[in-house]
Write a protein that holds these residues in place. Structure first.
Motif, PDB file in Angstrom:
ATOM      1  N   VAL A  49      22.396 100.762  22.335  1.00 58.73           N
ATOM      2  CA  VAL A  49      24.023 100.465  22.586  1.00 58.73           C
ATOM      3  C   VAL A  49      24.175  99.121  22.550  1.00 58.73           C
ATOM      4  O   VAL A  49      23.473  98.426  23.163  1.00 58.73           O
ATOM      5  CB  VAL A  49      24.472 101.125  23.794  1.00 58.73           C
ATOM      6  N   GLN A  50      25.211  98.790  21.521  1.00 55.85           N
ATOM      7  CA  GLN A  50      25.458  97.312  21.463  1.00 55.85           C
ATOM      8  C   GLN A  50      26.772  96.866  22.398  1.00 55.85           C
ATOM      9  O   GLN A  50      27.628  97.972  22.733  1.00 55.85           O
ATOM     10  CB  GLN A  50      25.921  97.010  19.982  1.00 55.85           C
ATOM     11  N   THR A  51      26.788  95.896  22.916  1.00 54.30           N
ATOM     12  CA  THR A  51      27.760  95.062  23.687  1.00 54.30           C
ATOM     13  C   THR A  51      28.345  94.066  23.318  1.00 54.30           C
ATOM     14  O   THR A  51      27.589  93.049  22.860  1.00 54.30           O
ATOM     15  CB  THR A  51      27.374  95.292  25.189  1.00 54.30           C
ATOM     16  N   GLY A  52      29.519  93.829  23.417  1.00 54.04           N
ATOM     17  CA  GLY A  52      30.152  92.500  23.023  1.00 54.04           C
ATOM     18  C   GLY A  52      30.986  91.917  24.323  1.00 54.04           C
ATOM     19  O   GLY A  52      31.506  92.895  25.008  1.00 54.04           O
ATOM     20  N   ALA A  53      30.824  90.804  24.421  1.00 52.97           N
ATOM     21  CA  ALA A  53      31.836  90.039  25.732  1.00 52.97           C
ATOM     22  C   ALA A  53      32.562  89.005  25.355  1.00 52.97           C
ATOM     23  O   ALA A  53      32.207  88.155  24.375  1.00 52.97           O
ATOM     24  CB  ALA A  53      30.928  89.580  26.550  1.00 52.97           C
ATOM     25  N   ALA A  54      33.923  89.171  25.981  1.00 49.01           N
ATOM     26  CA  ALA A  54      34.634  87.993  25.841  1.00 49.01           C
ATOM     27  C   ALA A  54      34.340  86.580  26.226  1.00 49.01           C
ATOM     28  O   ALA A  54      33.751  86.519  27.426  1.00 49.01           O
ATOM     29  CB  ALA A  54      35.952  88.286  26.216  1.00 49.01           C
ATOM     30  N   ALA A  55      34.101  85.722  25.275  1.00 49.09           N
ATOM     31  CA  ALA A  55      33.605  84.184  25.994  1.00 49.09           C
ATOM     32  C   ALA A  55      34.306  83.672  26.939  1.00 49.09           C
ATOM     33  O   ALA A  55      33.930  83.107  27.981  1.00 49.09           O
ATOM     34  CB  ALA A  55      33.768  83.198  24.775  1.00 49.09           C
ATOM     35  N   GLY A  56      35.757  84.082  27.131  1.00 44.83           N
ATOM     36  CA  GLY A  56      36.436  83.299  28.089  1.00 44.83           C
ATOM     37  C   GLY A  56      37.486  82.538  27.567  1.00 44.83           C
ATOM     38  O   GLY A  56      37.506  82.047  26.359  1.00 44.83           O
ATOM     39  N   ASN A  57      38.586  81.997  28.261  1.00 40.72           N
ATOM     40  CA  ASN A  57      39.791  81.220  27.908  1.00 40.72           C
ATOM     41  C   ASN A  57      39.792  79.984  28.724  1.00 40.72           C
ATOM     42  O   ASN A  57      40.888  79.491  28.963  1.00 40.72           O
ATOM     43  CB  ASN A  57      40.936  82.007  27.865  1.00 40.72           C
ATOM     44  N   SER A  58      38.616  79.264  28.783  1.00 43.56           N
ATOM     45  CA  SER A  58      38.779  77.950  29.404  1.00 43.56           C
ATOM     46  C   SER A  58      38.380  76.749  28.555  1.00 43.56           C
ATOM     47  O   SER A  58      38.653  75.530  29.005  1.00 43.56           O
ATOM     48  CB  SER A  58      37.390  77.805  30.450  1.00 43.56           C
ATOM     49  N   GLY A  59      38.464  76.939  27.284  1.00 41.65           N
ATOM     50  CA  GLY A  59      38.812  75.779  26.240  1.00 41.65           C
ATOM     51  C   GLY A  59      37.477  75.275  25.992  1.00 41.65           C
ATOM     52  O   GLY A  59      36.482  75.322  26.647  1.00 41.65           O
ATOM     53  N   PRO A  60      37.812  73.794  25.629  1.00 45.75           N
ATOM     54  CA  PRO A  60      36.775  73.053  25.318  1.00 45.75           C
ATOM     55  C   PRO A  60      35.886  72.499  26.281  1.00 45.75           C
ATOM     56  O   PRO A  60      36.251  72.376  27.630  1.00 45.75           O
ATOM     57  CB  PRO A  60      37.550  71.961  24.392  1.00 45.75           C
ATOM     58  N   GLY A  61      34.659  71.980  26.143  1.00 44.22           N
ATOM     59  CA  GLY A  61      33.805  71.378  27.265  1.00 44.22           C
ATOM     60  C   GLY A  61      32.638  72.135  27.262  1.00 44.22           C
ATOM     61  O   GLY A  61      32.390  73.273  26.353  1.00 44.22           O
ATOM     62  N   PRO A  62      31.294  71.690  27.900  1.00 39.66           N
ATOM     63  CA  PRO A  62      30.156  72.006  27.909  1.00 39.66           C
ATOM     64  C   PRO A  62      30.193  73.478  28.757  1.00 39.66           C
ATOM     65  O   PRO A  62      30.528  73.268  29.800  1.00 39.66           O
ATOM     66  CB  PRO A  62      29.116  70.985  28.184  1.00 39.66           C
ATOM     67  N   ARG A  63      29.791  74.474  28.070  1.00 44.63           N
ATOM     68  CA  ARG A  63      29.345  75.653  28.637  1.00 44.63           C
ATOM     69  C   ARG A  63      30.557  75.962  29.535  1.00 44.63           C
ATOM     70  O   ARG A  63      30.460  76.284  30.665  1.00 44.63           O
ATOM     71  CB  ARG A  63      28.015  75.741  29.526  1.00 44.63           C
ATOM     72  N   THR A  64      31.692  76.395  29.018  1.00 48.12           N
ATOM     73  CA  THR A  64      32.814  76.859  29.572  1.00 48.12           C
ATOM     74  C   THR A  64      32.982  78.435  29.554  1.00 48.12           C
ATOM     75  O   THR A  64      33.628  79.129  30.192  1.00 48.12           O
ATOM     76  CB  THR A  64      33.946  76.151  28.993  1.00 48.12           C
ATOM     77  N   GLU A  65      31.956  79.156  28.903  1.00 52.18           N
ATOM     78  CA  GLU A  65      32.007  80.664  28.981  1.00 52.18           C
ATOM     79  C   GLU A  65      31.997  81.214  30.445  1.00 52.18           C
ATOM     80  O   GLU A  65      31.350  80.646  31.156  1.00 52.18           O
ATOM     81  CB  GLU A  65      30.728  81.058  28.112  1.00 52.18           C
ATOM     82  N   GLY A  66      32.441  82.278  30.451  1.00 52.77           N
ATOM     83  CA  GLY A  66      32.411  83.181  31.819  1.00 52.77           C
ATOM     84  C   GLY A  66      31.329  83.860  31.619  1.00 52.77           C
ATOM     85  O   GLY A  66      30.633  84.224  30.499  1.00 52.77           O
TER      86      GLY A  66
END
Length: 200
Positions: A49-66
């Motif tokens: 089963v493959q899963t994809g996750a939204a990175a997030g909407n925190s914009g530029p910057g180091p490691r802003t993913e949720g």
């Protein structure tokens, strides 16, 4: 805990006709890692089963993913603008690929027309998961077994991405934007050759 439980239930679900889930789309994210969620996503890979996750909407910057997109085991999907660039709001970090995520026509129960245009990595993630659903169907039609880990999928996606931003991999668009036109061509060929160089 509810998200982790829902992921596991989707992975283990089996319909009366024997069919099972192939792809899970997670248009969600949080500020910290939840081990149960990540563990169940990884368990899903072992079950095909493959899963994809939204990175997030925190914009530029180091490691802003949720989270869970920020975990290296989880495919993190960035949002691309209509001009092919990374959307400014899209989080950065360990991005796998980018997909359309700006000004996307969406369903909306609050709209008088039941539709509105929306932007976000929550719009991009379903594009990735739809792509993966077609790629899985193509692999199945080619007579090949499902993947049992995420590594061969990550390697294959490098061939299905159009490089954007800085040459090569970068933390804003990953390997690039998904190339849907190539997938359509390979579907026409029924995938006879595309999987030969990637371990199952």
């Amino acid at each position: 805990t509810g998200i982790a439980t829902g992921i596991r239930r989707a992975i283990d679900w089996k319909g009366d006709d024997g069919k099972r889930v192939d792809v899970i789309s997670l248009s969600l994210g949080g500020p910290q890692r939840h081990a149960g969620t990540v563990n169940n996503i990884v368990y899903g890979f072992s079950q095909g089963v493959q899963t994809g996750a939204a990175a997030g909407n925190s914009g530029p910057g180091p490691r802003t993913e949720g989270w869970p997109a920020r975990d290296p085991e989880v495919p993190s999907i960035a949002a691309m603008s209509e001009d092919g660039s990374v959307a400014r709001f899209s989080s950065r970090g360990g991005i796998l690929v980018g997909c359309p995520g700006h000004h996307i026509l969406s369903a909306d129960h609050r709209s008088r027309t039941a539709k509105r245009f929306m932007s976000g990595t929550s719009m991009a993630c379903p594009f990735y998961c739809g792509f993966m659903g077609n790629l899985i169907a193509l692999r199945r039609a080619s007579g090949l077994p499902g993947w049992r880990s995420n590594e061969p999928v990550f390697n294959l996606l490098k061939n299905y991405a159009i490089d954007k931003g800085k040459p090569g991999y970068d933390d804003s668009s990953g390997h690039g934007v998904i190339d849907y036109s190539r997938l359509l061509k390979d579907i026409d060929l029924r995938g006879e050759k595309i999987f030969q160089d990637v371990a199952a």
